[in-house]
Design a protein around this motif. Structure first.
Motif, short mmCIF file in Angstrom:
data_model
loop_
_atom_site.label_atom_id
_atom_site.label_comp_id
_atom_site.label_asym_id
_atom_site.label_seq_id
_atom_site.Cartn_x
_atom_site.Cartn_y
_atom_site.Cartn_z
N ASP A 1 0.81 -1.24 0.08
CA ASP A 1 0.07 -0.01 -0.05
C ASP A 1 0.74 1.42 -0.09
N LEU A 2 2.21 1.12 -0.01
CA LEU A 2 3.00 2.37 0.05
C LEU A 2 3.00 2.88 -1.52
N ALA A 3 3.12 4.11 -1.48
CA ALA A 3 3.20 4.54 -2.95
C ALA A 3 4.54 4.54 -3.39
N TYR A 4 4.95 4.38 -4.79
CA TYR A 4 6.32 4.14 -5.31
C TYR A 4 7.30 5.43 -4.86
N ASP A 5 6.48 6.61 -4.64
CA ASP A 5 7.50 7.62 -4.42
C ASP A 5 7.73 7.80 -2.96
N VAL A 6 6.96 6.98 -2.22
CA VAL A 6 7.21 6.85 -0.84
C VAL A 6 8.32 5.89 -0.24
N LEU A 7 8.59 5.31 -1.30
CA LEU A 7 9.78 4.07 -0.97
C LEU A 7 11.06 4.72 -0.46
N PRO A 8 11.90 4.21 0.49
CA PRO A 8 13.10 4.91 0.88
C PRO A 8 14.17 4.98 0.12
N PHE A 9 14.06 5.60 -0.89
CA PHE A 9 15.31 5.21 -2.18
C PHE A 9 16.41 5.98 -1.46
N SER A 10 16.50 7.19 -0.75
CA SER A 10 17.64 7.89 -0.23
C SER A 10 18.33 6.93 0.63
N GLY A 11 17.58 6.00 1.44
CA GLY A 11 18.41 5.32 2.70
C GLY A 11 18.87 3.89 1.66
N LEU A 12 18.14 3.40 0.85
CA LEU A 12 18.69 2.34 0.14
C LEU A 12 19.92 2.73 -0.84
N GLU A 13 19.75 3.88 -1.48
CA GLU A 13 21.22 4.39 -2.05
C GLU A 13 22.38 4.33 -1.14
N GLY A 14 22.04 4.96 0.00
CA GLY A 14 22.95 4.94 1.01
C GLY A 14 23.57 3.72 1.55
N VAL A 15 22.78 2.50 1.70
CA VAL A 15 23.32 1.40 1.82
C VAL A 15 24.29 1.01 0.78
N LEU A 16 23.88 1.09 -0.40
CA LEU A 16 24.50 0.64 -1.79
C LEU A 16 25.92 1.27 -1.60
N SER A 17 25.97 2.90 -1.43
CA SER A 17 27.05 3.31 -1.39
C SER A 17 28.09 3.09 -0.30
N THR A 18 27.45 2.82 0.89
CA THR A 18 28.16 2.32 1.97
C THR A 18 29.05 0.89 1.58
N VAL A 19 28.32 0.14 1.02
CA VAL A 19 29.04 -1.38 0.66
C VAL A 19 30.21 -1.00 -0.21
N SER B 1 21.89 -0.40 -10.88
CA SER B 1 22.36 -0.61 -9.39
C SER B 1 20.96 -1.03 -8.45
N ILE B 2 19.95 -0.10 -8.82
CA ILE B 2 18.65 -0.49 -8.13
C ILE B 2 17.50 -0.71 -8.94
N THR B 3 16.84 -1.83 -8.64
CA THR B 3 15.57 -2.17 -9.52
C THR B 3 14.36 -2.31 -8.63
N VAL B 4 13.36 -1.85 -9.03
CA VAL B 4 12.03 -2.36 -8.31
C VAL B 4 11.04 -3.17 -9.10
N GLU B 5 10.28 -3.85 -8.35
CA GLU B 5 9.25 -4.73 -8.82
C GLU B 5 8.32 -4.98 -7.59
N ARG B 6 7.33 -5.71 -8.23
CA ARG B 6 6.23 -6.17 -7.01
C ARG B 6 6.21 -7.71 -7.17
N ILE B 7 5.82 -8.28 -6.10
CA ILE B 7 5.62 -9.68 -5.87
C ILE B 7 4.60 -10.44 -6.80
N ALA B 8 4.59 -11.13 -7.68
CA ALA B 8 3.63 -11.52 -8.42
C ALA B 8 3.00 -12.66 -7.71
N GLN B 9 1.60 -12.72 -8.14
CA GLN B 9 0.64 -13.48 -7.73
C GLN B 9 0.60 -13.81 -6.05
#
Length: 204
Positions: free
Chosen positions: A80-98, A122-130
């Motif tokens: 139920d989260l909108a796409y633009d509410v996903l925490p991309f900034s934090g996820l980008e931070g994790v990837l950069s930290t690695v 580097s980052i891809t987004v999808e939904r769980i099918a079925q």
């Protein structure tokens, strides 16, 4: 050191630096995983097939191995989260930290080179099918790794261990140095102007 041990060392490197709930799962089992004082998004990780594996002779009985090791860490978020509410900034931070940690620290002292490799997405987004349609955000990354191979890998789960036996297998961690004595008319490119005087074996 061999390709299997190098893979294990990199996996251990990731385990102590990134919160991963489970390995070898494409989809995290739950939306959340409890931490000491909060709930964080559920995560899982998989090891992807290796790329660019090359063994090169770097000296007598010395073999240098280079390989690219790709990985994917997946985070799960409510549908139920909108796409633009996903925490991309934090996820980008994790990837950069690695990436940054891989430039500052080695997974093992026997690994000579360890650095992030360029990945197209580097980052891809999808939904769980079925299922319930939860969001899955994938962090895709890879490391370029260089090390000296000193042991043959274990292939007993692919073929019988006695299928091919090497008689007196050469040591992969031994260096042989030949010492030559030059004749008065010594010419470097002419083997007849020097003779082998002695050999020195260095075993790790």
């Amino acid at each position: 050191m061999n390709i299997q041990l190098a893979h294990q060392k990199v996996k251990e490197f990731l385990n102590v630096r990134v919160k991963i709930d489970a390995w070898d799962l494409d989809v995290p089992e739950g939306l959340y995983s409890p931490t000491s004082n909060n709930y964080q998004p559920g995560s899982s990780a998989i090891t992807l097939p290796i790329q660019n594996l090359v063994h090169k002779r770097a000296g007598l009985n010395l073999i240098e191995t280079s390989v690219r090791l790709p990985y994917r860490i997946t985070y799960r978020f409510p549908c139920d989260l909108a796409y633009d509410v996903l925490p991309f900034s934090g996820l980008e931070g994790v990837l950069s930290t690695v990436h940054l940690l891989s430039l500052l620290q080695l997974p093992d002292e026997n690994i000579k080179l360890f650095q992030p490799a360029e990945v197209e997405d580097s980052i891809t987004v999808e939904r769980i099918a079925q299922q319930d349609g939860d969001w899955l955000v994938n962090l895709n990354f890879a490391f370029d790794v260089v090390f000296n191979t000193t042991d043959f890998p274990d292939i007993s789960d692919i073929q019988p261990p006695d299928y091919y036996n090497i008689d007196n297998p050469p040591s992969l961690s031994e260096i042989t140095i030949r010492v030559n004595r030059a004749k008065p008319e010594f010419i470097k490119s002419n083997a007849s102007t020097y003779i082998e005087d002695s050999t020195i074996n260095i075993i790790k």
